[in-house]
Write an enzyme that holds these catalytic residues in place. Sequence first.
Site, short mmCIF file in Angstrom:
data_model
loop_
_atom_site.label_atom_id
_atom_site.label_comp_id
_atom_site.label_asym_id
_atom_site.label_seq_id
_atom_site.Cartn_x
_atom_site.Cartn_y
_atom_site.Cartn_z
N HIS A 120 -3.78 7.13 2.13
CA HIS A 120 -4.08 5.79 1.66
C HIS A 120 -5.51 5.45 2.07
CE1 HIS A 120 -4.11 1.60 0.93
NE2 HIS A 120 -3.88 1.22 2.18
N CYS A 141 0.81 -1.22 0.00
CA CYS A 141 0.00 0.00 0.00
C CYS A 141 0.84 1.27 0.00
CB CYS A 141 -0.96 -0.01 1.18
SG CYS A 141 -2.08 -1.42 1.20
N ASN A 201 -10.12 -0.35 -0.62
CA ASN A 201 -8.66 -0.26 -0.52
C ASN A 201 -8.05 -0.81 -1.80
OD1 ASN A 201 -5.94 -0.51 0.07
ND2 ASN A 201 -6.24 -1.47 2.07
#
Length: 322
Positions: free
Chosen positions: A249, A117, A279
């Site tokens: 994020h 990520c 996500n």
Amino acid sequence: MSDAAFRAVIKGTGSALPKQRVSNSELAQRVDTSDAWITERTGIKYRHIAGPDETTATLAAKAAEQALDAAGMQASDIDLIIVATATPDQTFPASATIVQNILGANGGVAFDVAAVCSGFLYAFSVAESMIRAGSAKNALVIGSETFSRILDWEDRTTCVLFGDGAGAVVLSGETGERGVLATKLHADGQHNQLLYVDGGPSTTGTVGKLRMKGQEVFRHAVTNLADVMAEVLTAADLPASDIDWVVPHQANARIINATVRKLGLSPDKVVLTVDQHANTSAASVPLALDVAVRDGRIKKGDLVVLEAMGGGFTWGASIVRF
């Protein structure tokens, strides 16, 4: 810094999402979950799932084309392509070389970065360093993922969290006040077993599936992200009150809100897309950035903080004068 400072400037942004959009209610038809359960814990409402003809590289190329168009540049102007991904099309060659060939930008430097990520921020930092060093003039930095390929659809605690997509930026070297002001990156490998994939070419010979201990990841994320955002502001010699936008994020709305509270920032300054995209790992920061640029929130001259944390653990933040 003086007006003559040479920096990597974001010249254009782009994004791409798979055609299939899946709501929580639709997901609940195949997984033991509900819209209320997912929304309350994550803030997620929708995610996009890649079809058979959509891959990390094809999504990356579409996002790159948008970014090039926004920058008013051609693929032939690009001499560096970095793709941040944990879900490459092949073990090798790098997905960046596939993107390079799709775009017709062959001959320059092209490679992948794997930091899950945080991958986009790692790739962003590498490109920025190469531009400042004179090793590249114009770079495409892309975060692209097809996480749906590595999800265990029997594990409702993880499969509801992720989606597929891509985001891209064009970085170019310029003098002036705009550009990347500071970046801070970190990693701590002792937390491998909190967020990982249980396979790989060198261990099982398989791709594997994503495994996560959510509560532990949540706790580390809030602390690490607040700390690194404070660290990057100190490095840039700027107070938090100067920030126009935070592009975090997009892992979980609760993590984002808790992080922002720790820094004393207004939620109105935070770009949130997790409700629409879930996500998307390395794609989430550039994807959210592109959304906010295209809807007019982020404007030229704004002070923008990008931040992320992912498996490894890896984490980081960058502050940019847009």
